[in-house]
Scaffold this motif. Structure first.
Motif, PDB file in Angstrom:
ATOM      1  N   LEU A 183       0.841  -1.206   0.000  1.00 10.99           N
ATOM      2  CA  LEU A 183       0.000   0.000   0.000  1.00 10.99           C
ATOM      3  C   LEU A 183       0.872   1.251   0.000  1.00 10.99           C
ATOM      4  O   LEU A 183       1.831   1.338   0.771  1.00 10.99           O
ATOM      5  N   LYS A 184       0.527   2.191  -0.876  1.00 12.64           N
ATOM      6  CA  LYS A 184       1.212   3.489  -0.848  1.00 12.64           C
ATOM      7  C   LYS A 184       0.385   4.424   0.036  1.00 12.64           C
ATOM      8  O   LYS A 184      -0.827   4.556  -0.185  1.00 12.64           O
ATOM      9  N   VAL A 185       1.022   5.035   1.025  1.00 17.41           N
ATOM     10  CA  VAL A 185       0.266   5.918   1.929  1.00 17.41           C
ATOM     11  C   VAL A 185       1.017   7.257   2.074  1.00 17.41           C
ATOM     12  O   VAL A 185       2.247   7.271   2.239  1.00 17.41           O
ATOM     13  N   VAL A 186       0.249   8.330   2.023  1.00 16.26           N
ATOM     14  CA  VAL A 186       0.821   9.686   2.059  1.00 16.26           C
ATOM     15  C   VAL A 186       1.511   9.965   3.405  1.00 16.26           C
ATOM     16  O   VAL A 186       0.883   9.851   4.457  1.00 16.26           O
ATOM     17  N   ASP A 187       2.789  10.332   3.306  1.00 22.40           N
ATOM     18  CA  ASP A 187       3.547  10.616   4.524  1.00 22.40           C
ATOM     19  C   ASP A 187       3.614  12.132   4.746  1.00 22.40           C
ATOM     20  O   ASP A 187       4.681  12.698   4.967  1.00 22.40           O
ATOM     21  N   GLU A 188       2.473  12.772   4.624  1.00 22.40           N
ATOM     22  CA  GLU A 188       2.362  14.229   4.817  1.00 22.40           C
ATOM     23  C   GLU A 188       1.016  14.519   5.482  1.00 22.40           C
ATOM     24  O   GLU A 188       0.346  13.604   5.911  1.00 22.40           O
ATOM     25  N   GLU A 189       0.633  15.793   5.487  1.00 19.90           N
ATOM     26  CA  GLU A 189      -0.656  16.225   6.054  1.00 19.90           C
ATOM     27  C   GLU A 189      -0.766  15.812   7.524  1.00 19.90           C
ATOM     28  O   GLU A 189      -1.716  15.146   7.934  1.00 19.90           O
ATOM     29  N   LYS A 190       0.264  16.208   8.284  1.00 19.66           N
ATOM     30  CA  LYS A 190       0.303  15.861   9.707  1.00 19.66           C
ATOM     31  C   LYS A 190      -0.840  16.561  10.461  1.00 19.66           C
ATOM     32  O   LYS A 190      -1.048  17.764  10.299  1.00 19.66           O
ATOM     33  N   SER A 191      -1.570  15.795  11.220  1.00 14.30           N
ATOM     34  CA  SER A 191      -2.607  16.365  12.102  1.00 14.30           C
ATOM     35  C   SER A 191      -3.019  15.300  13.112  1.00 14.30           C
ATOM     36  O   SER A 191      -2.339  14.284  13.246  1.00 14.30           O
ATOM     37  N   CYS A 192      -4.129  15.525  13.803  1.00 17.76           N
ATOM     38  CA  CYS A 192      -4.498  14.614  14.898  1.00 17.76           C
ATOM     39  C   CYS A 192      -5.741  13.802  14.558  1.00 17.76           C
ATOM     40  O   CYS A 192      -6.718  14.341  14.031  1.00 17.76           O
ATOM     41  N   PHE A 193      -5.710  12.525  14.888  1.00 13.99           N
ATOM     42  CA  PHE A 193      -6.917  11.701  14.762  1.00 13.99           C
ATOM     43  C   PHE A 193      -7.815  11.942  15.975  1.00 13.99           C
ATOM     44  O   PHE A 193      -7.334  12.287  17.065  1.00 13.99           O
ATOM     45  N   THR A 194      -9.107  11.728  15.764  1.00 15.58           N
ATOM     46  CA  THR A 194     -10.076  11.936  16.849  1.00 15.58           C
ATOM     47  C   THR A 194     -11.117  10.819  16.794  1.00 15.58           C
ATOM     48  O   THR A 194     -11.771  10.615  15.763  1.00 15.58           O
ATOM     49  N   TYR A 195     -11.239  10.113  17.900  1.00 18.89           N
ATOM     50  CA  TYR A 195     -12.167   8.982  17.996  1.00 18.89           C
ATOM     51  C   TYR A 195     -13.547   9.540  18.350  1.00 18.89           C
ATOM     52  O   TYR A 195     -13.701  10.240  19.366  1.00 18.89           O
ATOM     53  N   THR A 196     -14.543   9.242  17.527  1.00 13.40           N
ATOM     54  CA  THR A 196     -15.848   9.898  17.718  1.00 13.40           C
ATOM     55  C   THR A 196     -16.489   9.616  19.092  1.00 13.40           C
ATOM     56  O   THR A 196     -17.086  10.536  19.664  1.00 13.40           O
ATOM     57  N   PRO A 197     -16.378   8.415  19.679  1.00 16.77           N
ATOM     58  CA  PRO A 197     -16.931   8.261  21.035  1.00 16.77           C
ATOM     59  C   PRO A 197     -16.224   9.174  22.054  1.00 16.77           C
ATOM     60  O   PRO A 197     -16.872   9.707  22.965  1.00 16.77           O
ATOM     61  N   ASP A 198     -14.908   9.401  21.888  1.00 16.27           N
ATOM     62  CA  ASP A 198     -14.182  10.306  22.796  1.00 16.27           C
ATOM     63  C   ASP A 198     -14.655  11.744  22.605  1.00 16.27           C
ATOM     64  O   ASP A 198     -14.845  12.489  23.578  1.00 16.27           O
ATOM     65  N   LEU A 199     -14.859  12.121  21.349  1.00 16.41           N
ATOM     66  CA  LEU A 199     -15.312  13.493  21.057  1.00 16.41           C
ATOM     67  C   LEU A 199     -16.737  13.711  21.579  1.00 16.41           C
ATOM     68  O   LEU A 199     -17.055  14.786  22.114  1.00 16.41           O
ATOM     69  N   ALA A 200     -17.570  12.684  21.456  1.00 18.80           N
ATOM     70  CA  ALA A 200     -18.944  12.801  21.952  1.00 18.80           C
ATOM     71  C   ALA A 200     -18.943  12.966  23.481  1.00 18.80           C
ATOM     72  O   ALA A 200     -19.652  13.826  24.027  1.00 18.80           O
ATOM     73  N   LEU A 201     -18.131  12.167  24.150  1.00 18.42           N
ATOM     74  CA  LEU A 201     -18.059  12.263  25.625  1.00 18.42           C
ATOM     75  C   LEU A 201     -17.522  13.625  26.065  1.00 18.42           C
ATOM     76  O   LEU A 201     -18.004  14.220  27.029  1.00 18.42           O
ATOM     77  N   GLU A 202     -16.522  14.107  25.335  1.00 19.42           N
ATOM     78  CA  GLU A 202     -15.929  15.407  25.688  1.00 19.42           C
ATOM     79  C   GLU A 202     -16.943  16.538  25.460  1.00 19.42           C
ATOM     80  O   GLU A 202     -17.017  17.492  26.235  1.00 19.42           O
ATOM     81  N   THR A 203     -17.745  16.396  24.421  1.00 17.53           N
ATOM     82  CA  THR A 203     -18.787  17.395  24.152  1.00 17.53           C
ATOM     83  C   THR A 203     -19.776  17.423  25.323  1.00 17.53           C
ATOM     84  O   THR A 203     -20.168  18.485  25.807  1.00 17.53           O
ATOM     85  N   LYS A 204     -20.148  16.224  25.794  1.00 18.38           N
ATOM     86  CA  LYS A 204     -21.100  16.131  26.918  1.00 18.38           C
ATOM     87  C   LYS A 204     -20.502  16.820  28.156  1.00 18.38           C
ATOM     88  O   LYS A 204     -21.196  17.553  28.867  1.00 18.38           O
ATOM     89  N   LYS A 205     -19.206  16.574  28.349  1.00 19.42           N
ATOM     90  CA  LYS A 205     -18.522  17.176  29.498  1.00 19.42           C
ATOM     91  C   LYS A 205     -18.522  18.707  29.394  1.00 19.42           C
ATOM     92  O   LYS A 205     -18.806  19.415  30.371  1.00 19.42           O
TER      93      LYS A 205
END
Ligand SMILES: NC(=O)c1ccc[n+]([C@@H]2O[C@H](COP(=O)([O-])OP(=O)(O)OC[C@H]3O[C@@H](n4cnc5c(N)ncnc54)[C@H](OP(=O)(O)O)[C@@H]3O)[C@@H](O)[C@H]2O)c1
Length: 288
Positions: A183-205
């Motif tokens: 597989l060829k995968v782009v080694d650029e566009e650095k940023s952060c992944f976000t897990y949707t259950p974590d984001l949902a919980l943080e929103t509730k908080k």
């Protein structure tokens, strides 16, 4: 009981928002997606808000076809309506009725030159999608003071329920690895992944703790390129795949992406590392 209205409830994030609020008996949840509510229509928004009479609205609806709205003017107009003017109308209705509003924005509002971005850095979008999301920020801030603008990036979680839903990067990679040995995968566009259950919980908080209104960056820890994330994925999944790092120029796309758009969270407690969240996602959804 407190009442919440969730818009975009069939999306990747929306369905997790519904799950975390419905799991708590203190909340009565009103959840709608495109077939029941139109974020771009004032009439539709007013009707649903009147019926639900919520104390807070969370808007997870969005136009997310980044490349389509770059090359097609009609699509760009639609993106501006759904991501920009619609949220502005929603903010106005919320302000008129004293309702708080949580809304999501993307790291693509930054140009990527600075590499890492704090909450008060100046957005300079370089794509039509980025411009449409930034328009949403501006429209919301113009129309209400009671907003949480939650910027996030590279969401992953269970695919949304709608027929147009996009798979996350990790599901796409797993499928690609089943079909190809290299597989060829782009080694650029650095940023952060976000897990949707974590984001949902943080929103509730954020909502429950009445964190001051304003702009927040909510992402999992561990900034990386797509290639670096693919390495972690296949290590966790124990899959034998050869991954070749390539520049983004190997996969030309209509919309420019920021070179590096790491969202720095300087205001809230950090979320866990994305690899920990990814392990949970794989354990819950795959049988390797
Ligand atoms: N996905 C990412 O990597 C990412 C990165 C940064 C920020 N974000 C932001 O995070 C939020 C959640 O993203 P997501 O990936 O969960 O989105 P998603 O899966 O694409 O879900 C968006 C939902 O909104 C619905 N929708 C579209 N147009 C609508 C309209 N006019 N009225 C009402 N609903 C409408 C969609 O329905 P259809 O599917 O039928 O169109 C879909 O169910 C969005 O604000 C997004 O911009 C996402």
């Amino acid at each position: 009981m407190k009442r919440i209205l969730i818009i975009g409830s069939h999306g990747m994030l929306g369905q997790d928002l519904v799950k975390v609020f419905e799991a708590d008996q203190n909340w009565e949840v009103f959840a709608y997606d495109r077939n029941e509510i139109d974020i771009a229509s004032e009439k539709s928004l007013r009707e649903k808000i009147e019926r639900a009479d919520p104390s807070v609205v969370v808007n997870a609806a969005a136009y997310n076809a980044v490349d389509k709205c770059e090359s097609d003017e009609i699509e760009y107009e639609l993106a501006k309506k759904i991501n920009g003017y619609g949220p502005g109308i929603l903010a106005k209705i919320c302000a008129d009725t004293g309702i708080s509003l949580a809304h999501y924005v993307s790291d693509y509002i930054f140009d990527g030159e600075k590499g890492e971005y704090k909450e008060n850095d100046k957005p300079i979008p370089i794509s039509n999608y980025g411009r449409s999301k930034f328009l949403g920020e501006e429209e919301i801030q113009k129309n209400t003071d009671k907003f949480w603008l939650i910027r996030t990036s590279k969401l992953f979680g269970k695919i949304g329920k709608s027929p147009m839903a996009k798979k996350s990067f990790f599901d796409t990679m797993i499928q690609a690895a089943k079909d190809n040995s290299v597989l060829k995968v782009v080694d650029e566009e650095k940023s952060c992944f976000t897990y949707t259950p974590d984001l949902a919980l943080e929103t509730k908080k954020i909502i429950e703790e009445q964190i001051p209104f304003g702009i927040y960056h909510v992402v999992n820890e561990g900034a990386c390129t797509w290639y670096e994330a693919a390495l972690e994925l296949f290590k966790l999944a124990k899959m034998e795949v050869e991954i070749v790092p390539v520049p983004s120029s190997e996969f030309p796309r209509p919309a420019k992406r920021p070179k590096s758009s790491v969202l720095l969270n300087t205001k809230l407690k950090p979320l866990r590392h994305y690899t920990e969240a990814l392990k949970e996602y794989l354990d819950n959804n795959y049988n390797f």
